[in-house]
Write an enzyme that holds these catalytic residues in place. Structure first.
Site, short mmCIF file in Angstrom:
data_model
loop_
_atom_site.label_atom_id
_atom_site.label_comp_id
_atom_site.label_asym_id
_atom_site.label_seq_id
_atom_site.Cartn_x
_atom_site.Cartn_y
_atom_site.Cartn_z
CG HIS A 39 -2.95 4.75 3.86
ND1 HIS A 39 -3.29 5.61 4.88
CD2 HIS A 39 -3.84 3.72 3.94
CE1 HIS A 39 -4.33 5.13 5.54
NE2 HIS A 39 -4.67 3.98 4.99
CB SER A 56 -7.59 3.01 3.64
OG SER A 56 -6.79 2.09 4.33
#
Length: 321
Positions: free
Chosen positions: A300, A249
């Site tokens: 992230h 991610s």
């Protein structure tokens, strides 16, 4: 029905309001498809034949239409050919070269079919371009899936990979990185905690990857992906020292950062809707990350920031020069 005929009729139905029927052709000894468009007074029909104009087919189509309608008819034949264009002028004929993918002759009554054929070719070219830009993404997805299957086999659980397996295979663990296992900063990006985890990450990669490759090219795409993955791990190392972190991610957020930079630079050309879609995707993912436990938000944010910076530094690929 051959490939051209099928694609052409599908385009007619979806774009222009035609409907399709069929009748048996004695001259061709097979079922013949016919596309029909009608209003209150006139019925407009199209048949497709290979290699040369077929008078018998024209007559058969006429008799077939006459059998269920009393309206005036206009019947056009599309002739498809793989070879030379030895055509002769005819009032109701269009010739399409399968070899050169273009209309090589059209009577006046068939002119309205040319934009439909062009639309069909544009759609095909778009699909071909997307397939062309899928190769690197498919390779990345395959690597992630292979690593996941190995981890699932070792863990003996495809839904939740146990933490010991993830650590053995290269998860981000600060204490081990401190001991010199720096390679964990990249290996952790190819590990996933379970089936749901890898599904959502690979789905996002499949959507974003071809777009990034089209905009930035293969080398820059791979550079953005890998450096964003490493940056995400470094952010996790700094801001989440106690976490055992895995997943692609961070790299995917890097791709989002890169496409955001493209959207900002070309906002006048691509419009507000494109920019809003990008911002909404980023916003939704950030909100999900903040509101859900066990998500490495530091990774992230690190991937997003560094992906944007790398894209800004490298610039777009050949398609935008």
């Amino acid at each position: 029905m051959d490939k051209f005929e099928k694609k052409f009729f599908n385009t007619l139905v979806s774009k222009s309001g035609f409907y399709i029927r069929n009748f048996y052709s004695e001259s061709l000894k097979k079922e013949q498809w016919i596309a029909i468009l009608e209003n209150e007074k006139v019925l407009y029909a199209i048949v497709i034949v290979e290699n040369s104009y077929n008078v018998s087919l024209y007559d058969e189509a006429y008799r077939y239409l006459k059998s269920f309608s009393n309206k005036n008819f206009v019947i056009n034949e599309i002739v498809t050919t793989d070879g030379s264009y030895n055509y002769y002028e005819h009032d109701n004929m269009l010739i399409y070269s399968l070899r050169d993918k273009k209309v090589v002759y059209s009577s006046s009554s068939c002119k309205l079919l040319i934009p439909i054929i062009n639309e069909m070719n544009i759609t095909k070219n778009r699909n071909n371009k997307r397939n062309k830009h899928m190769m690197l993404t498919n390779i990345l997805i395959a690597i992630n899936l292979l690593v996941f299957l190995i981890s699932a086999w070792i863990s003996k659980n495809i839904f939740n990979i146990d933490i010991d397996t993830l650590i053995i295979m290269g998860a981000k663990v600060n204490s081990l990185i401190d001991k010199g296992q720096v390679w964990r900063l990249i290996t952790c990006a190819f590990l996933h905690g379970g089936l749901v985890h890898i599904f959502f990450n690979m789905y996002a990669l499949k959507i974003l990857g071809p777009e990034i490759q089209y905009v930035y090219g293969k080398i820059k795409y791979l550079t953005i992906y890998l450096l964003s993955a490493i940056a995400a791990s470094i952010f996790s190392y700094i801001f989440g020292p106690q976490s055992v972190s895995v997943g692609a991610s961070g790299a995917i957020f890097g791709l989002l950062g890169a496409i955001l930079i493209f959207g900002i630079k070309h906002r006048k050309q691509i419009g507000k809707a494109y920019m809003m879609n990008i911002l909404q995707v980023i916003f939704v993912n950030v909100v999900i990350g903040i509101s859900t436990s066990n998500i490495d938000n530091a990774a992230h944010f690190g991937g997003l920031i560094v992906g944007a910076l790398i894209a800004l530094l490298l610039g777009e690929g050949e398609n935008f020069k």
